[in-house]
Design an enzyme around this catalytic site. Sequence first.
Site: not given
Length: 552
Positions: A98, A199, A254, A328-329
């Site tokens: 990440d 990210d 993302e 994970h969100d």
Amino acid sequence: MSEAWWQRAVVYQIYPKSFQDSNGDGVGDLPGITRRLPYLSKLGIDVIWLSPVYASPMDDNGYDISDYRAIAPVFGTMDDFDRMLETAHGLGMRIVMDLVVNHTSDEHTWFKESRKSKDNPYRDYYYWRDPVDGHEPSNMGAVFGGSIWEWDEATGQYYLHCFSKKQPDLNWENPSVRDEVYDLMDFWLAKGVDGFRMDVIGMIAKNASFPSGDVGPTGYSDLWPLFNDEQVHVWLREMRERVLSRYETMTVGECVGATVQTARKYANLDGSELSMVFQFEHVGLTGSAERGKWTTDKPKLSELKRVFERWETGLEGVAWNSLYWDNHDQPRAVSRWVEAGKGHRVLAAKMLATCLHLMKGTPYVYQGEELGMTNYPFASVEECDDLEAHDAYRMLTQDCGCSHDEAMDALRAICRDNARTPMQWDASEQAGFTTGEPWLPVNPNHTHINAASQVDDPDSVFIHYRRLIELRKRSELVRQGTFELLLPQSEELFVYERRLGDERMLVACNFCDCVVSFEVPARYEGGRRTAYNYAKPIEGTLRPFECFALIA
Ligand code: ISL
């Protein structure tokens, strides 16, 4: 056109805090991941996306980095990292890190220096602004609540933070910032990592006029006009030239506001920017202007299908899609899209997998999705860990006039902690995740939803995922065929066709718990049935959550 390795791949996301603890402190860690790599190899995945393991004060569970070249002690050491990477490579799996470079932690040395004085060499690593008429320079709201501006007494200016105030935004206009980012990418790539999940990379370029807008119930205006959709591509091309072009990487950006149009640039097959992006249109179908994503609304299937259709056909031959239900969100897919299958959870989880994995793009599996893990029954906000959940509860009850029960219904439906409860390895007390006290509670349903009971059961969700992954590896039709949506109006059935040369595949999925009539088109007569969740077909109907594919 030859296929890139990441176009053949299936990716598995690990959220390290919740995957496997090895030392009994209740938090997952790198040796725990290494121990579980054979499990991932058995599933057949090719790439692991590792959520952040860097040094961090953990205000946002590692998405607030204080040293990009160090491992957070709670996750282990650099030696543990190297061992994990080597073991993964030995098993034929790659690791994608990440990369969180829209912002740092406020405890990063750059920010600690930056806030010391206006003439500090690091001052321009971040966005600092004077007050306007004694107030914040603009009225936009941050993702985790409050203003995007935080007052800093020492130097009498505000700094910008799109997320929490402990996540100050880096100023990408400063060439030194970009040099630093490219250097740290080099550091990890030279170590042997295989790419990056970037990210909120779509947010790195700002409209530096910092526009104000109409304020909503929270007293702040919408954040999204802040981002500059043109400049971001310039910097991603620079990143490609300066770093990525020297390695064989997979990159996934993302991009919260991405549209098919912008994705055609970000993820163009010419390889000038990224391999692919995460778009948010399907997960953003519910929500309201007043309450943001915090509603219990269910999306209409016809709308969900239209989103996938737009992306599948819109990127065809031009750019590459990513495919995901979960991360994970997001809340757990089987809870969100099909209300945990209303008594048919296993069927429903398999159906969602078939529906997603037989589309064109690179599929992502989020830890536990391959077991059909569900949302957690949070009883109060105190049981939640996520800073976003706490802010949402305050916003819902104070700004939006919701009762406690209404607010908790929304949290149970949508909060990020649903995805973050520990991985359910077995039926023992803490699900085999830890010998200590887990940092977030284990879902009580681990006694019947767990890996141990599924890895060797031919009827399990796990084995269904494994079969889908195998099918993708074998089938060029699955990887490269074109997509066409059938029955777009149906609110029960998600049916599509894939085609490559003379080969065609029909994918039929029933999203509801009732029996729906469905005639297989004549051109599929005698086709080979695969990816199904009921052993024998019944002509003319699809049973609750039934799915299958027919290859002709
Ligand atoms: O979950 C969201 C808020 O409702 C998303 O909008 C999320 O904030 C957005 O997808 C950005 O997410 C990424 O950056 C955040 C971090 O908290 C998330 O975990 C990460 O995936 C800030 O780094």
